[in-house]
Design a protein around this motif. Structure first.
Motif, short mmCIF file in Angstrom:
data_model
loop_
_atom_site.label_atom_id
_atom_site.label_comp_id
_atom_site.label_asym_id
_atom_site.label_seq_id
_atom_site.Cartn_x
_atom_site.Cartn_y
_atom_site.Cartn_z
N GLU A 57 57.11 19.94 28.73
CA GLU A 57 57.98 19.37 29.77
C GLU A 57 59.45 19.68 29.47
N LEU A 58 59.84 19.49 28.22
CA LEU A 58 61.22 19.76 27.83
C LEU A 58 61.58 21.23 28.00
N LEU A 59 60.65 22.11 27.62
CA LEU A 59 60.91 23.54 27.79
C LEU A 59 61.15 23.89 29.26
N ALA A 60 60.38 23.27 30.14
CA ALA A 60 60.53 23.55 31.57
C ALA A 60 61.84 23.01 32.13
N GLU A 61 62.40 22.00 31.48
CA GLU A 61 63.64 21.38 31.96
C GLU A 61 64.89 22.15 31.57
N PHE A 62 64.82 23.00 30.55
CA PHE A 62 66.01 23.75 30.13
C PHE A 62 66.39 24.78 31.18
N SER A 63 67.65 24.78 31.55
CA SER A 63 68.14 25.79 32.48
C SER A 63 68.60 27.01 31.70
N LEU A 67 70.25 27.22 27.88
CA LEU A 67 69.74 28.11 26.83
C LEU A 67 70.83 29.05 26.34
N GLN A 68 71.60 29.59 27.27
CA GLN A 68 72.70 30.48 26.87
C GLN A 68 73.73 29.73 26.04
N SER A 69 74.00 28.49 26.41
CA SER A 69 74.98 27.69 25.67
C SER A 69 74.49 27.40 24.25
N LEU A 70 73.20 27.11 24.12
CA LEU A 70 72.64 26.78 22.81
C LEU A 70 72.49 27.99 21.90
N THR A 71 72.19 29.14 22.46
CA THR A 71 71.86 30.31 21.64
C THR A 71 72.91 31.41 21.67
N GLY A 72 73.92 31.29 22.49
CA GLY A 72 74.90 32.35 22.63
C GLY A 72 76.11 32.16 21.76
N TYR A 73 75.92 32.26 20.45
CA TYR A 73 77.06 32.17 19.53
C TYR A 73 78.05 33.28 19.85
N GLY A 74 79.31 32.94 20.00
CA GLY A 74 80.32 33.93 20.33
C GLY A 74 80.40 35.07 19.34
N TYR A 75 80.35 34.77 18.05
CA TYR A 75 80.48 35.84 17.05
C TYR A 75 79.26 36.75 17.04
N ILE A 76 78.10 36.23 17.39
CA ILE A 76 76.91 37.09 17.47
C ILE A 76 77.02 38.00 18.69
N LEU A 77 77.44 37.44 19.82
CA LEU A 77 77.60 38.25 21.02
C LEU A 77 78.63 39.35 20.80
N GLN A 78 79.72 39.03 20.12
CA GLN A 78 80.73 40.05 19.83
C GLN A 78 80.17 41.13 18.92
N ALA A 79 79.40 40.74 17.92
CA ALA A 79 78.81 41.72 17.00
C ALA A 79 77.85 42.64 17.75
N LEU A 80 77.07 42.07 18.65
CA LEU A 80 76.14 42.88 19.42
C LEU A 80 76.88 43.85 20.34
N GLN A 81 77.96 43.39 20.92
CA GLN A 81 78.76 44.29 21.76
C GLN A 81 79.36 45.40 20.93
N GLY A 82 79.70 45.09 19.69
CA GLY A 82 80.25 46.12 18.80
C GLY A 82 79.23 47.15 18.41
N LEU A 83 77.95 46.77 18.37
CA LEU A 83 76.89 47.74 18.03
C LEU A 83 76.75 48.78 19.14
N ASN A 84 76.88 48.31 20.36
CA ASN A 84 76.71 49.20 21.51
C ASN A 84 77.40 48.53 22.67
N GLY A 85 78.46 49.09 23.16
CA GLY A 85 79.25 48.48 24.22
C GLY A 85 78.46 48.04 25.44
N SER A 86 77.36 48.68 25.71
CA SER A 86 76.58 48.31 26.88
C SER A 86 75.37 47.46 26.52
N PHE A 87 75.35 46.90 25.32
CA PHE A 87 74.20 46.14 24.83
C PHE A 87 73.96 44.91 25.69
N LEU A 88 75.01 44.20 26.08
CA LEU A 88 74.86 42.95 26.83
C LEU A 88 75.17 43.14 28.28
#
Length: 88
Positions: A57-63, A67-88
């Motif tokens: 039930e809880l899984l179905a309730e997450f928007s 999910l992006q807010s909980l798992t989208g660490y800024g420094y990880i997103l920046q690192a991924l963009q640095g690996l490949n500019g079109s990664f995200l």
């Protein structure tokens, strides 16, 4: 970097990023599971089945935004963009 077994292959659009051991602050899923645990930690379940049902039930309730807010660490997103500019 850790070497993978020779038979492991990945699509070219998948990039592996190895995390140091015991580094929950670098693992985005940890914040998600913390949010899940906070919802069920003090509930009493006689068996695993009601617990599983509540987790479903809880899984179905997450928007997507939550999910992006909980798992989208800024420094990880920046690192991924640095690996490949079109990664995200």
């Amino acid at each position: 970097m850790r070497m993978l077994t020779p038979f492991t292959t990945y699509s070219e659009n998948i990039r592996q990023v190895f995390l140091p051991p015991w580094s929950p602050e670098l693992n985005p899923i940890e914040r998600f599971w913390l949010a899940m645990k906070q919802q069920v930690a003090w509930l009493g379940f006689d068996t695993l089945e009601p617990l599983r049902d509540r987790v479903k039930e809880l899984l179905a309730e997450f928007s997507l935004t939550q999910l992006q807010s909980l798992t989208g660490y800024g420094y990880i997103l920046q690192a991924l963009q640095g690996l490949n500019g079109s990664f995200l």
